[in-house]
Design an enzyme around this catalytic site. Structure first.
Site, PDB file in Angstrom:
ATOM      1  N   ALA A   1      53.741  -3.030 -19.858  1.00  0.00           N
ATOM      2  CA  ALA A   1      55.106  -3.314 -19.432  1.00  0.00           C
ATOM      3  C   ALA A   1      55.835  -4.034 -20.560  1.00  0.00           C
ATOM      4  CB  ALA A   1      55.089  -4.160 -18.172  1.00  0.00           C
TER       5      ALA A   1
ATOM      6  N   GLY B   1      49.835  -2.479 -18.403  1.00  0.00           N
ATOM      7  CA  GLY B   1      50.432  -1.525 -17.469  1.00  0.00           C
ATOM      8  C   GLY B   1      50.344  -0.085 -17.957  1.00  0.00           C
TER       9      GLY B   1
HETATM   10  N1  DAK Z   1      56.423  -4.910 -24.604  1.00  0.00           N
HETATM   11  C1  DAK Z   1      57.521  -4.970 -25.439  1.00  0.00           C
HETATM   12  N2  DAK Z   1      57.498  -4.576 -26.696  1.00  0.00           N
HETATM   13  C2  DAK Z   1      56.322  -4.102 -27.196  1.00  0.00           C
HETATM   14  C3  DAK Z   1      55.153  -4.027 -26.419  1.00  0.00           C
HETATM   15  C4  DAK Z   1      55.239  -4.447 -25.049  1.00  0.00           C
HETATM   16  N3  DAK Z   1      54.234  -4.370 -24.179  1.00  0.00           N
HETATM   17  N4  DAK Z   1      54.166  -3.534 -27.187  1.00  0.00           N
HETATM   18  C5  DAK Z   1      54.692  -3.304 -28.383  1.00  0.00           C
HETATM   19  N5  DAK Z   1      55.992  -3.657 -28.408  1.00  0.00           N
HETATM   20  C6  DAK Z   1      56.960  -3.594 -29.523  1.00  0.00           C
HETATM   21  C7  DAK Z   1      56.784  -4.774 -30.473  1.00  0.00           C
HETATM   22  O1  DAK Z   1      57.445  -5.898 -29.984  1.00  0.00           O
HETATM   23  C8  DAK Z   1      57.410  -4.219 -31.719  1.00  0.00           C
HETATM   24  O2  DAK Z   1      58.803  -4.251 -31.582  1.00  0.00           O
HETATM   25  P1  DAK Z   1      59.764  -4.844 -32.777  1.00  0.00           P
HETATM   26  O3  DAK Z   1      59.230  -6.190 -33.082  1.00  0.00           O
HETATM   27  O4  DAK Z   1      59.526  -3.840 -33.899  1.00  0.00           O
HETATM   28  O5  DAK Z   1      61.131  -4.811 -32.207  1.00  0.00           O
HETATM   29  C9  DAK Z   1      57.013  -2.778 -31.679  1.00  0.00           C
HETATM   30  O6  DAK Z   1      56.691  -2.465 -30.325  1.00  0.00           O
HETATM   31  C10 DAK Z   1      55.777  -2.497 -32.528  1.00  0.00           C
HETATM   32  O7  DAK Z   1      54.765  -3.407 -32.107  1.00  0.00           O
HETATM   33  P2  DAK Z   1      53.911  -4.279 -33.146  1.00  0.00           P
HETATM   34  O8  DAK Z   1      54.731  -4.679 -34.306  1.00  0.00           O
HETATM   35  O9  DAK Z   1      53.224  -5.337 -32.367  1.00  0.00           O
HETATM   36  O10 DAK Z   1      52.850  -3.172 -33.635  1.00  0.00           O
HETATM   37  P3  DAK Z   1      51.305  -3.319 -34.024  1.00  0.00           P
HETATM   38  O11 DAK Z   1      50.903  -1.979 -34.519  1.00  0.00           O
HETATM   39  O12 DAK Z   1      51.087  -4.519 -34.908  1.00  0.00           O
HETATM   40  O13 DAK Z   1      50.557  -3.628 -32.634  1.00  0.00           O
HETATM   41  C11 DAK Z   1      50.047  -3.326 -30.256  1.00  0.00           C
HETATM   42  C12 DAK Z   1      50.558  -2.689 -31.596  1.00  0.00           C
HETATM   43  C13 DAK Z   1      50.243  -2.298 -29.152  1.00  0.00           C
HETATM   44  C14 DAK Z   1      48.559  -3.664 -30.393  1.00  0.00           C
HETATM   45  C15 DAK Z   1      50.846  -4.644 -30.010  1.00  0.00           C
HETATM   46  O14 DAK Z   1      52.236  -4.342 -30.073  1.00  0.00           O
HETATM   47  C16 DAK Z   1      50.526  -5.267 -28.683  1.00  0.00           C
HETATM   48  O15 DAK Z   1      49.534  -5.957 -28.537  1.00  0.00           O
HETATM   49  N6  DAK Z   1      51.416  -5.047 -27.692  1.00  0.00           N
HETATM   50  C17 DAK Z   1      51.353  -5.738 -26.394  1.00  0.00           C
HETATM   51  C18 DAK Z   1      50.220  -5.225 -25.542  1.00  0.00           C
HETATM   52  C19 DAK Z   1      50.149  -5.972 -24.223  1.00  0.00           C
HETATM   53  O16 DAK Z   1      49.992  -7.192 -24.214  1.00  0.00           O
HETATM   54  N7  DAK Z   1      50.296  -5.273 -23.129  1.00  0.00           N
HETATM   55  C20 DAK Z   1      50.328  -5.856 -21.778  1.00  0.00           C
HETATM   56  C21 DAK Z   1      51.771  -6.181 -21.390  1.00  0.00           C
HETATM   57  S1  DAK Z   1      51.854  -6.956 -19.802  1.00  0.00           S
HETATM   58  C22 DAK Z   1      53.966  -5.334 -12.571  1.00  0.00           C
HETATM   59  C23 DAK Z   1      52.659  -4.869 -12.698  1.00  0.00           C
HETATM   60  C24 DAK Z   1      52.110  -4.724 -13.983  1.00  0.00           C
HETATM   61  C25 DAK Z   1      52.828  -5.100 -15.111  1.00  0.00           C
HETATM   62  C26 DAK Z   1      54.126  -5.547 -14.963  1.00  0.00           C
HETATM   63  C27 DAK Z   1      54.698  -5.676 -13.686  1.00  0.00           C
HETATM   64  N8  DAK Z   1      54.508  -5.526 -11.238  1.00  0.00           N
HETATM   65  C28 DAK Z   1      53.666  -5.496 -10.087  1.00  0.00           C
HETATM   66  C29 DAK Z   1      55.925  -5.705 -11.075  1.00  0.00           C
HETATM   67  C30 DAK Z   1      52.216  -4.971 -16.414  1.00  0.00           C
HETATM   68  C31 DAK Z   1      52.209  -5.959 -17.318  1.00  0.00           C
HETATM   69  C32 DAK Z   1      51.821  -5.655 -18.704  1.00  0.00           C
HETATM   70  O17 DAK Z   1      51.537  -4.533 -19.092  1.00  0.00           O
END
Ligand code: DAK
Length: 258
Positions: free
Chosen positions: A66, A109
């Site tokens: 997300a 997500g």
């Molecule tokens: N959200 C927003 N932006 C993201 C993102 C994310 N999850 N993942 C990547 N990006 C963006 C980065 O911010 C960056 O944007 P700029 O800075 O260039 O503007 C761009 O994508 C490239 O990312 P990186 O510079 O970080 O690229 P790398 O190759 O170094 O790393 C990565 C790639 C995928 C390993 C890293 O970006 C990363 O760790 N991303 C976050 C992964 C993460 O933590 N995912 C979990 C998110 S929490 C719900 C139920 C479920 C959920 C929500 C609500 N309800 C019941 C309502 C779910 C929650 C989640 O998923």
């Protein structure tokens, strides 16, 4: 609804391909994307010309979770009231078979979208994980429950509590992924499998999916009863007669979905 962050294609008869399309953000799932996904899945599920659905991202990312930037300052009430969950729910509630074609990052997500599908085809570069713990949260779209049912308690604990990531090969070994293919062919293979599904008897497909999913929500006795009821019900259909007569007459059955 016009779509900004997803693309819909029809690459083979009876097959719809839904692509997540926010490549610069690794397909991070913002509210708009999740609403589009919900709308697309509900629409495709009601379309008689669609018999199987493939959900994919791009070669680098299925989805990195997300959208953290969008969520970070929200209150619990805002999170609950906004229709975020509709995207995951629409995928999980589809009555037609859904194949996830996953390459690159499937995190948080994003991984939960894959877990909501029925079959997972991965590229060799796929990485699965639930890194929510790093953000001070836990999976909220089914990750803890669906992983525990597939992987058991211990590996799921490591994934949820300690951000253990699984490679495509590990995911296949643990029964989380059906097949792994090179990045050049995983999508083609997923479409091929969907086309094969789409050529099958639609009501039997639907009941087969329903029966398998029932196993996750019931006791064995209740599940066996439910399966039997669905089995008998198929004898009310023209497709059952067609399938069995075609076998005996040594010809290919012509399914009508009736
Ligand atoms: N959200 C927003 N932006 C993201 C993102 C994310 N999850 N993942 C990547 N990006 C963006 C980065 O911010 C960056 O944007 P700029 O800075 O260039 O503007 C761009 O994508 C490239 O990312 P990186 O510079 O970080 O690229 P790398 O190759 O170094 O790393 C990565 C790639 C995928 C390993 C890293 O970006 C990363 O760790 N991303 C976050 C992964 C993460 O933590 N995912 C979990 C998110 S929490 C719900 C139920 C479920 C959920 C929500 C609500 N309800 C019941 C309502 C779910 C929650 C989640 O998923």
């Amino acid at each position: 609804m016009t779509y900004e962050y997803i693309l819909i294609e029809h690459p083979a008869p009876g097959v719809a391909l839904v692509r997540l399309n926010r490549p610069k953000q690794y397909n991070a799932l913002n509210l708009r994307l999740l609403q589009e996904l919900a709308h697309a899945f509900r629409t495709l599920d009601e379309d008689d010309d669609v018999r199987a659905i493939v959900l994919t991202g791009n070669d680098k990312a299925f989805a990195a979770g997300a959208d953290i930037k969008e969520m970070m300052d929200k209150t619990a009430v805002q999170m609950k009231n906004a229709p975020f969950i509709s995207g995951w729910d629409a995928v999980a509630l589809a009555k037609k078979p859904v194949i996830a074609a996953v390459s690159g990052y499937a995190l948080g997500g994003g991984a939960e979208l894959a877990w909501a599908c029925d079959i997972i085809i991965a590229s060799e570069t796929a990485v699965f994980g639930q890194p929510e713990i790093n953000l001070g949260i836990i999976p909220g779209a089914g990750g803890t429950q669906r992983l525990a049912r597939t992987l058991g308690k211990y590996l799921t604990m490591e994934i949820v509590l300690n951000d253990r990531r699984l490679t495509a090969a590990e995911a296949e070994r643990f029964g989380l992924v059906n097949h792994v293919f090179p990045v050049d062919t995983y999508l083609e293979e997923a479409i091929k499998m969907a086309a094969r599904l789409a050529s099958r008897a639609p009501l039997a497909l639907r009941f087969g999916k329903e029966a398998v999913l029932y196993a996750f929500n019931s006791t064995l006795d209740a599940g066996l009863q439910h399966e039997r009821l669905l089995f008998y019900t198929l004898f009310c259909t023209e497709d059952q007669k067609e399938g069995m007569h075609a076998f005996v007459e040594k010809r290919t059955p012509q399914w009508k979905g009736t």
